[in-house]
Scaffold this motif. Structure first.
Motif, PDB file in Angstrom:
ATOM      1  N   LEU A  41     -32.363  12.005  -5.767  1.00 36.47           N
ATOM      2  CA  LEU A  41     -31.379  12.459  -5.111  1.00 36.47           C
ATOM      3  C   LEU A  41     -31.392  12.381  -3.666  1.00 36.47           C
ATOM      4  O   LEU A  41     -30.424  11.851  -2.759  1.00 36.47           O
ATOM      5  CB  LEU A  41     -30.828  13.863  -5.405  1.00 36.47           C
ATOM      6  CG  LEU A  41     -29.598  14.644  -4.945  1.00 36.47           C
ATOM      7  CD1 LEU A  41     -28.704  13.563  -5.428  1.00 36.47           C
ATOM      8  CD2 LEU A  41     -29.474  16.020  -5.570  1.00 36.47           C
ATOM      9  N   GLY A  42     -32.585  12.415  -3.093  1.00 33.21           N
ATOM     10  CA  GLY A  42     -32.748  12.268  -1.593  1.00 33.21           C
ATOM     11  C   GLY A  42     -32.451  10.827  -1.198  1.00 33.21           C
ATOM     12  O   GLY A  42     -31.830  10.502  -0.190  1.00 33.21           O
ATOM     13  N   ASP A  43     -33.037  10.175  -2.005  1.00 32.59           N
ATOM     14  CA  ASP A  43     -32.833   8.531  -1.462  1.00 32.59           C
ATOM     15  C   ASP A  43     -31.197   8.163  -1.600  1.00 32.59           C
ATOM     16  O   ASP A  43     -30.861   7.482  -0.780  1.00 32.59           O
ATOM     17  CB  ASP A  43     -33.588   7.684  -2.700  1.00 32.59           C
ATOM     18  CG  ASP A  43     -35.123   7.969  -2.433  1.00 32.59           C
ATOM     19  OD1 ASP A  43     -35.576   8.400  -1.263  1.00 32.59           O
ATOM     20  OD2 ASP A  43     -35.944   7.541  -3.341  1.00 32.59           O
ATOM     21  N   ARG A  44     -30.791   8.773  -2.720  1.00 26.63           N
ATOM     22  CA  ARG A  44     -29.337   8.328  -2.761  1.00 26.63           C
ATOM     23  C   ARG A  44     -28.546   9.002  -1.694  1.00 26.63           C
ATOM     24  O   ARG A  44     -27.761   8.257  -0.957  1.00 26.63           O
ATOM     25  CB  ARG A  44     -28.700   9.120  -4.144  1.00 26.63           C
ATOM     26  CG  ARG A  44     -29.285   8.392  -5.417  1.00 26.63           C
ATOM     27  CD  ARG A  44     -28.248   6.934  -5.506  1.00 26.63           C
ATOM     28  NE  ARG A  44     -28.701   6.299  -7.059  1.00 26.63           N
ATOM     29  CZ  ARG A  44     -28.174   6.608  -8.094  1.00 26.63           C
ATOM     30  NH1 ARG A  44     -27.039   7.384  -8.007  1.00 26.63           N
ATOM     31  NH2 ARG A  44     -28.530   5.858  -8.974  1.00 26.63           N
ATOM     32  N   LEU A  45     -28.598  10.297  -1.388  1.00 26.26           N
ATOM     33  CA  LEU A  45     -28.226  10.950   0.096  1.00 26.26           C
ATOM     34  C   LEU A  45     -28.303   9.996   1.315  1.00 26.26           C
ATOM     35  O   LEU A  45     -27.453   9.883   1.906  1.00 26.26           O
ATOM     36  CB  LEU A  45     -28.453  12.238   0.074  1.00 26.26           C
ATOM     37  CG  LEU A  45     -27.769  13.088  -1.067  1.00 26.26           C
ATOM     38  CD1 LEU A  45     -28.509  14.728  -0.858  1.00 26.26           C
ATOM     39  CD2 LEU A  45     -26.613  13.211  -1.005  1.00 26.26           C
ATOM     40  N   ARG A  46     -29.644   9.727   1.257  1.00 28.76           N
ATOM     41  CA  ARG A  46     -29.954   9.125   2.581  1.00 28.76           C
ATOM     42  C   ARG A  46     -29.337   7.694   2.641  1.00 28.76           C
ATOM     43  O   ARG A  46     -28.865   7.163   3.760  1.00 28.76           O
ATOM     44  CB  ARG A  46     -31.600   8.979   2.786  1.00 28.76           C
ATOM     45  CG  ARG A  46     -32.135  10.181   3.261  1.00 28.76           C
ATOM     46  CD  ARG A  46     -33.550  10.216   3.545  1.00 28.76           C
ATOM     47  NE  ARG A  46     -34.324   9.681   2.288  1.00 28.76           N
ATOM     48  CZ  ARG A  46     -35.042  10.876   1.465  1.00 28.76           C
ATOM     49  NH1 ARG A  46     -34.832  12.045   1.884  1.00 28.76           N
ATOM     50  NH2 ARG A  46     -35.591  10.522   0.271  1.00 28.76           N
ATOM     51  N   ASP A  47     -29.210   6.944   1.630  1.00 26.29           N
ATOM     52  CA  ASP A  47     -28.711   5.613   1.428  1.00 26.29           C
ATOM     53  C   ASP A  47     -27.397   5.616   1.623  1.00 26.29           C
ATOM     54  O   ASP A  47     -26.783   5.043   2.606  1.00 26.29           O
ATOM     55  CB  ASP A  47     -28.595   5.079   0.093  1.00 26.29           C
ATOM     56  CG  ASP A  47     -28.387   3.508   0.036  1.00 26.29           C
ATOM     57  OD1 ASP A  47     -28.748   2.912   0.693  1.00 26.29           O
ATOM     58  OD2 ASP A  47     -27.491   3.466  -0.668  1.00 26.29           O
ATOM     59  N   LEU A  48     -26.386   6.655   1.370  1.00 28.86           N
ATOM     60  CA  LEU A  48     -25.106   6.910   1.736  1.00 28.86           C
ATOM     61  C   LEU A  48     -24.990   7.229   3.075  1.00 28.86           C
ATOM     62  O   LEU A  48     -23.901   6.889   3.878  1.00 28.86           O
ATOM     63  CB  LEU A  48     -24.475   8.186   0.760  1.00 28.86           C
ATOM     64  CG  LEU A  48     -24.469   8.008  -0.668  1.00 28.86           C
ATOM     65  CD1 LEU A  48     -23.822   9.003  -1.521  1.00 28.86           C
ATOM     66  CD2 LEU A  48     -23.470   6.648  -0.833  1.00 28.86           C
ATOM     67  N   ARG A  49     -25.614   8.026   3.486  1.00 30.31           N
ATOM     68  CA  ARG A  49     -25.567   8.307   5.182  1.00 30.31           C
ATOM     69  C   ARG A  49     -25.897   7.258   6.137  1.00 30.31           C
ATOM     70  O   ARG A  49     -25.313   7.033   6.943  1.00 30.31           O
ATOM     71  CB  ARG A  49     -26.700   9.673   5.301  1.00 30.31           C
ATOM     72  CG  ARG A  49     -26.578  10.148   6.991  1.00 30.31           C
ATOM     73  CD  ARG A  49     -27.779  11.054   6.954  1.00 30.31           C
ATOM     74  NE  ARG A  49     -28.957  10.300   6.737  1.00 30.31           N
ATOM     75  CZ  ARG A  49     -30.202  10.874   6.845  1.00 30.31           C
ATOM     76  NH1 ARG A  49     -30.275  12.291   7.002  1.00 30.31           N
ATOM     77  NH2 ARG A  49     -31.359  10.161   6.669  1.00 30.31           N
ATOM     78  N   ASP A  50     -27.113   6.633   5.862  1.00 31.47           N
ATOM     79  CA  ASP A  50     -27.501   5.610   6.483  1.00 31.47           C
ATOM     80  C   ASP A  50     -26.561   4.107   6.346  1.00 31.47           C
ATOM     81  O   ASP A  50     -26.570   3.623   7.364  1.00 31.47           O
ATOM     82  CB  ASP A  50     -28.947   4.872   6.071  1.00 31.47           C
ATOM     83  CG  ASP A  50     -30.036   5.997   6.229  1.00 31.47           C
ATOM     84  OD1 ASP A  50     -29.562   6.935   7.191  1.00 31.47           O
ATOM     85  OD2 ASP A  50     -31.212   6.104   5.688  1.00 31.47           O
ATOM     86  N   HIS A  51     -25.748   4.116   5.505  1.00 30.63           N
ATOM     87  CA  HIS A  51     -24.840   2.746   5.090  1.00 30.63           C
ATOM     88  C   HIS A  51     -23.546   3.110   5.722  1.00 30.63           C
ATOM     89  O   HIS A  51     -22.672   2.273   6.068  1.00 30.63           O
ATOM     90  CB  HIS A  51     -24.711   2.200   3.872  1.00 30.63           C
ATOM     91  CG  HIS A  51     -26.177   1.603   3.375  1.00 30.63           C
ATOM     92  ND1 HIS A  51     -27.025   2.260   3.069  1.00 30.63           N
ATOM     93  CD2 HIS A  51     -26.115   0.357   3.450  1.00 30.63           C
ATOM     94  CE1 HIS A  51     -28.072   1.257   2.696  1.00 30.63           C
ATOM     95  NE2 HIS A  51     -27.510   0.104   2.842  1.00 30.63           N
ATOM     96  N   GLY A  52     -23.298   4.395   6.295  1.00 32.33           N
ATOM     97  CA  GLY A  52     -21.874   4.620   6.909  1.00 32.33           C
ATOM     98  C   GLY A  52     -20.738   4.442   6.345  1.00 32.33           C
ATOM     99  O   GLY A  52     -19.972   3.883   6.774  1.00 32.33           O
TER     100      GLY A  52
END
Length: 555
Positions: A457-468
């Motif tokens: 879940l952490g990787d998914r959230l960071r991916d959504l955040r970092d890709h804007g």
């Protein structure tokens, strides 16, 4: 000199040197008589003394030769008797002729000839005795009683040839029966071959006894297991156990031994299975003695009965364990753990040796999951808040798209949609970042990645955040919510559908109030966000909202 002074004629028979010496001594003696002037009486006395000495020496020599004659006669008689005693044992031939010829010689030559003949006869007799012994051994090996002493030399020779052929055939047959190569065992003489045959027959008898014991052992095992012989593997063992044949070869004995080993292995497997089932039944049942006394064997029927009883006992245990199992399933559901781990736990429980151990394993797993759930309280709470926000957005989108007269009449609902969208845009990034922080703190404490429903879940959230990824594309279009639900693995969870009906009545779904700074939930997603096509009736509205959307924060 007169004749009284001459030596006997026998002296002339002596060897030339001795005769010359004697003749010289006689000449010297006569010369001395003449020089001295010896009288006739004196000459007669001296001559008589010489003759007396010669007579004494001749008498001594005569006695010696008499003794030698007697010795030679005695030796010749003994040799003759010995030869005559041995000759009848031999094939008639040249020995009697040689004996007659030797007896016609002088004693000294006769003794030498008889000695030579005696040695030849003794050697021939020894050979004859060996033939008799070999024939006797051959007859014994062949199981025959033959009086070899009563055979004449000719009969003995013929019998030896006949028995040798018969013995050779049985000798080779015994070697082949034992699986031996005849070339590795030279035959030798008749006696050696007969002795070897006796040893081979003893080995065959021992092999037959062992094979019979192995066949009976195999039959005892398949009878104990209440099974039938497995043909063709057990054909030799069955035939030997039912009625032992006259001969057993090494090949037959090997097959019988293989059958015994196979049945021993099956019996060992059955015994181990019975022991395992009995132990499990005792572990799952308080009073199994009566049942095990009735079904305590190792044959298939008893094993099947024990297996069915164990299955019944396990079913009873599972019914008694139902509350614990339901609790475990709820814990796995709440924590988002992989249900394959729960199945693995159930398999371990099924392998338990008793009801108490089963209960202990379930209680241990329950305690572990409760402790795990407790460590995830903050993360799961924050995830639920984020889920509620995204679900509300999804409901809002469905409600907005469900209105057939959206562009007809009052535009008050557009103002409400805009207000709802702006509030969502403010709350979502805050909830997301708090959930990411909580997950990172948990992973740092426990030194392992956090997964919910198999998703990091952490990787998914960071991916959504970092890709804007933008929250929406135009005019309050929140189609991004469906993508968020799928990315955060919430699309599989139950989403309320009552919002669509409420929207048709002119109501918007309730948006959760901003969360406190305490607990936060958690989620993850790898999904990309599809673009939704705009209908011609919405084109104007999208153009009016484009300016405000360019300033939206990333997801």
């Amino acid at each position: 000199m007169d004749s009284s002074g001459t030596l006997p004629d026998l002296v002339t028979l002596a060897p030339a040197p001795a005769f010359a010496d004697l003749q010289g001594l006689s000449t010297d003696l006569i010369h001395l008589w003449q020089v001295v002037g010896a009288t006739t009486d004196e000459q007669q006395a001296a001559a008589e003394a010489v003759v007396a000495a010669a007579c004494q020496a001749a008498a001594a020599s005569l006695e010696a030769w008499k003794a030698r004659r007697e010795s030679l006669q005695k030796e010749c008689q003994e040799l003759e008797e010995s030869i005559k005693q041995q000759v009848p044992k031999l094939v008639e031939g040249h020995f009697l002729q040689d004996l007659a010829k030797a007896l016609g010689c002088p004693l000294q030559q006769q003794a030498a000839a008889l000695r030579q003949l005696s040695q030849e006869v003794c050697q021939a007799v020894a050979v004859q005795e060996r033939l008799k012994q070999g024939l006797a051994a051959a007859c014994a090996a062949l199981g025959m009683d033959l009086d070899v002493e009563g055979l004449s030399p000719e009969q003995l020779a013929a019998e030896v040839r006949r028995r040798e052929q018969q013995l050779r055939e049985e000798y080779l047959a015994a070697l082949r029966a034992l699986g031996l190569n005849p070339e590795d065992f030279p035959e030798g003489d008749l006696g050696a071959m007969a002795q070897r045959l006796i040893e081979l027959q003893a080995q065959l008898r021992q092999l037959r006894q062992q094979a019979l014991a192995h066949a009976q052992g195999a039959r005892a095992i398949w009878s104990e297991l209440k099974r039938s012989p497995e043909l063709p593997r057990d054909a030799e063992a069955q035939d030997l156990a039912d009625g032992p044949p006259a001969a057993v070869t090494a090949a037959v004995a090997s097959k019988v031994l293989a059958s015994l080993r196979a049945w021993e292995a099956q019996r060992e497997v059955a015994a181990e299975e019975a022991e395992r089932l009995h132990g499990l039944i005792r572990g799952h049942w308080a009073q199994p003695e009566a049942f095990l006394e009735q079904h305590g064997g190792i044959h298939e029927a008893d094993l099947k009965a024990c297996s069915q009883k164990l299955q019944q006992l396990r079913e009873e245990c599972r019914r008694a364990e139902a509350p614990l199992r339901r609790g475990l399933q709820q814990l796995y559901h709440k924590t988002g753990c992989d249900l394959e781990l729960l199945e693995s736990c159930y398999q371990e429980v099924e392998q338990a040796t008793g009801a108490k151990q089963r209960l202990k394993l379930l209680e241990k797993e329950t305690q572990r999951m409760e402790e795990y759930l407790e460590s995830l309280r903050v993360i799961l709470g924050q995830r639920e808040e984020l889920k509620a926000l995204v679900v509300a957005g999804e409901c809002f989108e469905r409600a907005a798209q469900a209105g057939a007269g959206r562009w007809v009449g009052s535009s008050k609902h557009f103002l409400e949609e805009e207000k709802f969208r702006k509030r969502f845009i403010r709350q979502y990034p805050d909830l997301r970042d708090k959930l990411i922080l909580s997950i990172e703190q948990w992973e740092g404490t426990h030194q392992k990645p956090f997964k919910h429903q198999g998703i990091a879940l952490g990787d998914r959230l960071r991916d959504l955040r970092d890709h804007g990824v933008a929250l929406a594309s135009a005019k309050g279009d929140l189609s991004i919510m469906a993508v968020l639900l799928e990315a955060l693995a919430m699309h599989k969870e139950k989403v309320p559908k009552s919002a669509a009906k409420g929207d048709r009545a002119g109501k918007l779904p309730h948006l959760p109030s901003p969360p406190s700074k305490g607990g936060m939930g958690r989620s993850s997603s790898d999904a990309t966000m599809p673009k939704r096509s705009s209908s011609p009736t919405r084109k104007l509205k999208k153009q009016q909202s484009a300016a405000s959307l360019t300033r939206l924060p990333p997801i």
